[in-house]
Design a protein around this motif. Structure first.
Motif, PDB file in Angstrom:
ATOM      1  N   PRO A 110      71.187 -22.773 124.748  1.00  0.00           N
ATOM      2  CA  PRO A 110      71.264 -21.838 123.534  1.00  0.00           C
ATOM      3  C   PRO A 110      71.106 -20.485 124.259  1.00  0.00           C
ATOM      4  N   GLU A 111      70.667 -20.150 125.252  1.00  0.00           N
ATOM      5  CA  GLU A 111      70.836 -18.758 125.795  1.00  0.00           C
ATOM      6  C   GLU A 111      72.139 -18.313 126.487  1.00  0.00           C
ATOM      7  N   ALA A 113      74.997 -19.928 124.880  1.00  0.00           N
ATOM      8  CA  ALA A 113      75.563 -19.547 123.823  1.00  0.00           C
ATOM      9  C   ALA A 113      75.487 -18.371 123.104  1.00  0.00           C
ATOM     10  N   ASP A 114      74.145 -17.691 123.030  1.00  0.00           N
ATOM     11  CA  ASP A 114      73.836 -16.362 122.717  1.00  0.00           C
ATOM     12  C   ASP A 114      74.769 -15.408 123.391  1.00  0.00           C
ATOM     13  N   LYS A 115      74.835 -15.245 124.979  1.00  0.00           N
ATOM     14  CA  LYS A 115      75.409 -14.480 125.674  1.00  0.00           C
ATOM     15  C   LYS A 115      76.966 -14.393 125.279  1.00  0.00           C
ATOM     16  N   MET A 116      77.395 -15.766 125.405  1.00  0.00           N
ATOM     17  CA  MET A 116      79.099 -15.870 124.945  1.00  0.00           C
ATOM     18  C   MET A 116      79.190 -15.243 123.561  1.00  0.00           C
ATOM     19  N   GLU A 117      78.469 -15.473 122.566  1.00  0.00           N
ATOM     20  CA  GLU A 117      78.567 -15.171 121.254  1.00  0.00           C
ATOM     21  C   GLU A 117      78.634 -13.554 121.238  1.00  0.00           C
ATOM     22  N   ARG A 118      77.717 -12.850 122.110  1.00  0.00           N
ATOM     23  CA  ARG A 118      77.822 -11.505 122.119  1.00  0.00           C
ATOM     24  C   ARG A 118      79.245 -11.106 122.617  1.00  0.00           C
ATOM     25  N   LEU A 119      79.552 -11.770 123.737  1.00  0.00           N
ATOM     26  CA  LEU A 119      80.839 -11.257 124.346  1.00  0.00           C
ATOM     27  C   LEU A 119      82.150 -11.515 123.352  1.00  0.00           C
TER      28      LEU A 119
END
Length: 153
Positions: A110-111, A113-119
C-alpha cells in the motif's frame, strides 16, 4: 482577516498576475493542504502541476518551498552527497525545466502504491518524453527461527 480561497473555476478565469497575487496572499493565510482541499486536489503534485501549466510556478513557489530529490539525498547521506564529481556534473547538465525522481526504499504494497499514485498524478501533466527504469521485487522474508525442525535427533 484572511481572503477566502475562491473555487478553482473562478481562479482559472483570473489573469496570470491576479492568480499570482491571490496565491501569494493565500500562502500567508493558509496551508497548501487548505488550498488543495478547497480545489478538490488529492495530492500536492496536482497543485504544482497546475501552477506549471499556468506558467506561474516560478512566480509563486519560493525557492525554499521547492522539493527536489537532492534535498532527500542530502538528508539521507549528509553533505558529502553533493561533493561527488558525477553528481555535480549531472546537476549542471539538467536544465531547470526538467525533473528527476528516484525512489530506492523498501515499502509495503500500500505504501508503494501511494507513492506510485502520486507520481502518476504528476506525470499526467508532463507532456515531454519521459525515460523510466523500474525494478520492483519482493523483499526477502526473514526466515523464522526453526531450530527444532533443523536439528538432527
Amino acid at each position: 482577516m484572511p481572503i477566502a480561497i475562491i473555487p478553482i473555476d473562478a481562479f482559472l478565469a483570473l489573469s496570470s498576475d491576479e492568480q499570482v497575487e491571490k496565491l501569494k496572499q493565500w500562502k500567508m493565510d493558509y496551508t497548501l493542504k487548505d488550498i488543495r482541499d478547497a480545489w478538490g486536489f488529492k495530492h500536492s503534485a496536482q497543485y504544482y502541476m497546475l501552477l506549471k501549466k499556468l506558467r506561474i510556478y516560478e512566480r509563486v513557489v519560493n525557492k525554499s518551498d521547492k522539493f527536489s530529490p537532492e534535498q532527500l539525498m542530502q538528508a539521507r547521506l549528509g553533505a558529502e552527497a553533493y561533493t561527488s564529481a558525477g553528481y555535480a556534473v549531472h546537476e549542471r547538465a539538467i536544465p531547470a525545466d526538467q525533473f528527476g525522481y528516484e525512489l530506492n526504499v523498501t515499502l509495503n504494497g500500500p505504501e508503494l502504491a501511494d507513492k506510485m499514485e502520486r507520481l502518476a498524478h504528476f506525470l499526467k501533466g508532463e507532456h515531454k518524453a519521459v525515460t523510466i527504469k523500474m525494478s520492483i521485487s519482493a523483499s526477502r522474508a526473514v526466515p523464522a527461527q526453526t531450530s527444532d525442525l533443523n536439528s538432527e535427533d
